[in-house]
Design a protein around this motif. Structure first.
Motif, PDB file in Angstrom:
ATOM      1  N   LEU A  55       0.782  -1.041  -0.288  1.00 17.82           N
ATOM      2  CA  LEU A  55       0.030  -0.268  -0.448  1.00 17.82           C
ATOM      3  C   LEU A  55       0.607   0.734  -0.187  1.00 17.82           C
ATOM      4  O   LEU A  55       0.137   2.466  -0.633  1.00 17.82           O
ATOM      5  N   GLU A  56       1.826   1.268   0.966  1.00 18.41           N
ATOM      6  CA  GLU A  56       3.093   2.124   0.797  1.00 18.41           C
ATOM      7  C   GLU A  56       3.443   2.752  -0.367  1.00 18.41           C
ATOM      8  O   GLU A  56       3.888   3.930  -0.465  1.00 18.41           O
ATOM      9  N   MET A  57       3.697   1.741  -1.547  1.00 17.37           N
ATOM     10  CA  MET A  57       4.193   2.336  -3.325  1.00 17.37           C
ATOM     11  C   MET A  57       3.169   3.284  -3.381  1.00 17.37           C
ATOM     12  O   MET A  57       3.747   3.778  -4.138  1.00 17.37           O
ATOM     13  N   ALA A  69       8.928  -5.157  -1.865  1.00 14.85           N
ATOM     14  CA  ALA A  69       7.360  -4.942  -0.508  1.00 14.85           C
ATOM     15  C   ALA A  69       7.856  -6.212   0.280  1.00 14.85           C
ATOM     16  O   ALA A  69       7.962  -6.259   1.142  1.00 14.85           O
ATOM     17  N   ILE A  70       7.990  -7.553  -0.110  1.00 10.90           N
ATOM     18  CA  ILE A  70       8.072  -9.266   0.392  1.00 10.90           C
ATOM     19  C   ILE A  70      10.177  -8.223   1.003  1.00 10.90           C
ATOM     20  O   ILE A  70      10.052  -8.855   2.118  1.00 10.90           O
ATOM     21  N   GLN A  71      10.908  -8.333   0.447  1.00  8.76           N
ATOM     22  CA  GLN A  71      11.374  -8.761   0.820  1.00  8.76           C
ATOM     23  C   GLN A  71      12.305  -7.452   2.438  1.00  8.76           C
ATOM     24  O   GLN A  71      12.647  -7.939   2.578  1.00  8.76           O
ATOM     25  N   ARG A  72      11.690  -6.554   1.723  1.00  7.44           N
ATOM     26  CA  ARG A  72      12.000  -5.516   3.509  1.00  7.44           C
ATOM     27  C   ARG A  72      11.056  -5.980   4.011  1.00  7.44           C
ATOM     28  O   ARG A  72      11.908  -6.066   5.425  1.00  7.44           O
ATOM     29  N   ALA A  73      10.370  -6.913   4.518  1.00  5.99           N
ATOM     30  CA  ALA A  73       8.841  -7.075   5.242  1.00  5.99           C
ATOM     31  C   ALA A  73       9.960  -8.485   6.115  1.00  5.99           C
ATOM     32  O   ALA A  73       9.814  -8.744   6.836  1.00  5.99           O
ATOM     33  N   VAL A  74      10.616  -9.179   4.945  1.00  6.28           N
ATOM     34  CA  VAL A  74      11.873 -10.337   5.476  1.00  6.28           C
ATOM     35  C   VAL A  74      12.579  -9.473   6.912  1.00  6.28           C
ATOM     36  O   VAL A  74      12.967 -10.184   7.422  1.00  6.28           O
ATOM     37  N   ILE A  75      13.685  -8.717   5.752  1.00  5.51           N
ATOM     38  CA  ILE A  75      14.512  -7.945   6.974  1.00  5.51           C
ATOM     39  C   ILE A  75      13.674  -7.504   8.195  1.00  5.51           C
ATOM     40  O   ILE A  75      14.643  -7.165   9.253  1.00  5.51           O
ATOM     41  N   GLY A 113      -8.687  -2.289  -7.549  1.00  5.84           N
ATOM     42  CA  GLY A 113      -9.025  -3.250  -6.894  1.00  5.84           C
ATOM     43  C   GLY A 113      -8.580  -4.521  -6.807  1.00  5.84           C
ATOM     44  O   GLY A 113      -8.166  -4.883  -5.876  1.00  5.84           O
ATOM     45  N   GLU A 114      -7.577  -4.764  -7.806  1.00  3.18           N
ATOM     46  CA  GLU A 114      -7.086  -6.493  -7.343  1.00  3.18           C
ATOM     47  C   GLU A 114      -5.601  -6.234  -6.002  1.00  3.18           C
ATOM     48  O   GLU A 114      -5.912  -6.701  -5.433  1.00  3.18           O
ATOM     49  N   ARG A 115      -5.449  -4.278  -6.232  1.00  4.23           N
ATOM     50  CA  ARG A 115      -4.349  -4.811  -4.976  1.00  4.23           C
ATOM     51  C   ARG A 115      -5.402  -4.941  -3.849  1.00  4.23           C
ATOM     52  O   ARG A 115      -4.885  -5.601  -2.990  1.00  4.23           O
ATOM     53  N   GLY A 116      -6.461  -4.630  -3.452  1.00  4.97           N
ATOM     54  CA  GLY A 116      -7.590  -4.090  -2.219  1.00  4.97           C
ATOM     55  C   GLY A 116      -7.347  -5.516  -2.191  1.00  4.97           C
ATOM     56  O   GLY A 116      -7.713  -6.307  -1.055  1.00  4.97           O
TER      57      GLY A 116
END
Ligand code: NAP
Length: 526
Positions: free
Chosen positions: A78-80, A199-205, A101-104
């Motif tokens: 969402l932040e992007m 976005a996923i890589q940052r969440a992992v770290i 809509g798909e992002r939601g």
């Protein structure tokens, strides 16, 4: 956020050195910057070995950490903001409103799985107490929980750049189960894939998880996918795409020294039955809504209603006329890729020339790039049953109307079709007798049966099934959408007479996680 064209392997960004891939704007017919570097076997091996190394630490991390990780991915996406929406719009030709809509849906899906992880029912915790005095044999203490299968390879789909791609249903359900994921990005939206991958890589770290929990690879041609599925660290595969692609991966997976399951969602033409009572009551409104459903998203939905089946009658002929008029008003639009557009146009040309097929309507030509012009065809049940070609999926805004002489023929058509994601009944109370006779067949053929709705549009919820017998999927026991998707990436382990000190927490006597458990055959929180 900048798109660099690099793969994301664990915590690093790696420029692939084998091939150059370029994103393509199908609406303007031009390539888009930057260039993406395709990876090689060594890149696949590095991603897979990091995933293997991360597995135990990831699956043993507290459930709350795993849930927070999924929520962090949602927040980062969402932040992007508009950067992601604009890139996905440019790479796919799909309207911004559709991408929003798909992002939601993607973010909602991540949050649903986060809640599921916390709740823990998917662990299937089951305790059968020992019966030391049972005769003739004592019963041991038996306790079961489900554990993740291991690293999962995910193939992003072209038609859902967010909800079925890098952070889509396959990836999220695998993470929820505790499996590291290696994604092979779809070549039709590499920039969108990189943004979501970051976005996923940052969440992992940020959540202190081992780097190998996630990698994203780019590769031109089939080789990257073949090497990935064959890699010994990979223990399951999630795929959405063509029947040919899905079956190729099933073949590779089954020939490995250690065969692994492939959950491939492939091909469905979604029969849509219009029964006489519904025709009497709401013919015009149904015809207009059906035309909308056929043309929605340029027909690029796996749930597109590709067969419309009805009993011959004056009312049926009026309905088909209204449907033709409504579809003829739909405009030609841009498809996802030049390849998908070319495949649609040649399939439509073939269908138009097929014996026993009548051309009913064509949409309005607009001269857009990568076009798909809506098209409606008609045939009889007799001709349909005699032609295997008429059952082939045409990916795009088209449908085939099948007129049946009587109820036996209509049930015969239902019996004849292959496995499907969905089957729809338009009906009124006077149709219930016929529906009752159809339902046993539809249950055998489809994963989801709808009444008085339209199959396009898949709710992400606990009861959803987006699956079905072959060729809808390669494994009819599963769903790729909704909470049940997690089951694909779990397997049961039974602990017999293990000392309590060695048992996993979900199986401790005092239920420290407060889970619903099956205890001596009864569900309980004790
Ligand atoms: P696809 O050709 O099946 O490709 C999907 C993914 O699988 C891509 O990443 C592709 O990699 C990979 N792949 C395909 N064949 C492979 C093989 N033999 N070995 C290894 N990897 C392989 O699907 P698509 O590009 O999305 O669309 C093509 C057609 O698929 C459409 O025209 C439509 O008929 C069908 N489709 C169906 C659905 C559905 O929901 N049922 C959805 C989308 C598309 P590379 O591109 O690098 O080869």
């Amino acid at each position: 956020m900048l798109i660099t064209g690099e793969m994301l392997i664990g915590a690093r960004a790696v420029r692939g050195g084998v091939a150059v891939l370029r994103a393509f704007d199908p609406a303007r017919g031009v390539e888009i910057e930057p260039a993406f570097g395709g990876g090689d076997r060594a890149d696949v091996a590095l991603a897979c070995s990091l995933a293997g190394n991360a597995f135990d630490a990831f699956r043993n991390a507290p459930l709350a950490t795993r849930a927070r990780f999924l929520e962090a991915i949602a927040d980062n996406i969402l932040e992007m903001g508009d950067v992601l929406i604009e890139r996905a719009n440019t790479e796919t030709g799909l309207p911004k409103t559709r991408i929003e809509g798909e992002r939601g849906r993607t973010v909602g899906q991540l949050r649903l799985f986060a809640a599921l992880v916390r709740e823990g029912r998917w662990l299937g915790a089951t305790l059968d107490s020992s019966l030391p005095d049972r005769k003739p044999l004592a019963r041991p203490d038996l306790r079961l929980q489900k554990i993740p299968v291991g690293p999962v390879a995910v193939f992003g789909a072209s038609n859902f750049p967010l909800a079925f791609s890098v952070a889509g249903g396959d990836t999220v359900s695998a993470f929820a189960a505790g499996c590291p994921v290696v994604v092979k990005a779809h070549g039709a939206h590499p920039g969108t894939s990189e943004l979501v991958g970051r976005a996923i890589q940052r969440a992992v770290i940020d959540n202190g998880l081992p780097e190998g929990v996630f990698s994203l690879l780019f590769g031109a041609g089939n080789e990257m996918g073949e090497v990935l599925v064959a890699h010994p660290e990979i223990k399951a595969v999630g795929f959405t795409g063509s029947r040919r692609g899905g079956l190729a991966l099933v073949d590779i997976a089954s020939k490995r020294r250690e065969p692994i399951p492939v959950f491939a969602e492939m091909s469905s033409i979604n029969p849509f039955f219009v029964l006489p009572g519904a025709l009497d009551k709401r013919s015009d409104e149904m015809a207009s809504a059906l035309a909308d459903s056929i043309a929605l998203g340029v027909g690029q939905f796996c749930t597109n209603p590709g067969l419309v089946i009805l009993l011959d009658s004056p009312q049926a002929r009026t309905f088909v006329e209204s449907l033709s008029v409504a579809l003829a008003k739909k405009e030609e639009q841009t498809m996802l890729t030049p390849g998908i557009s070319a495949a649609y146009r040649s399939a439509i040309e073939r269908r138009s020339g097929t014996r026993g097929v009548e051309d009913l309507a064509q949409g309005v030509q607009t001269g857009v790039s990568c076009p798909a012009r809506p098209a409606l065809f008609a045939t009889t049940a007799t001709d349909f049953l005699a032609s295997a070609e008429l059952e082939e999926e045409i990916f795009g805004p088209t449908s085939l109307v099948i007129t049946c002489a009587d109820e036996a023929e209509l049930i015969g058509v239902a019996e004849h079709v292959e496995g499907q994601l969905t089957a729809t009944l338009q009906l009124e109370p006077q149709d219930y007798d016929l529906a009752r006779r159809l339902l046993p067949t539809l249950e055998r053929k489809a994963g989801r049966i709808l009444a008085n709705g339209f199959p396009t549009g898949v709710e992400v919820s606990h009861a959803m099934v987006h699956g079905g017998p072959f060729p809808a999927t390669s494994d009819s026991r599963s769903t790729s959408v909704g909470a049940g998707a997690i089951e694909r990436f779990l397997r049961p382990v039974c602990y017999q007479d293990l000392p309590v000190a060695l048992l996993p927490e979900p199986l401790h006597d005092d239920n420290p996680l407060g889970l619903w458990r099956l205890r001596n055959g009864k569900f309980s929180l004790a």
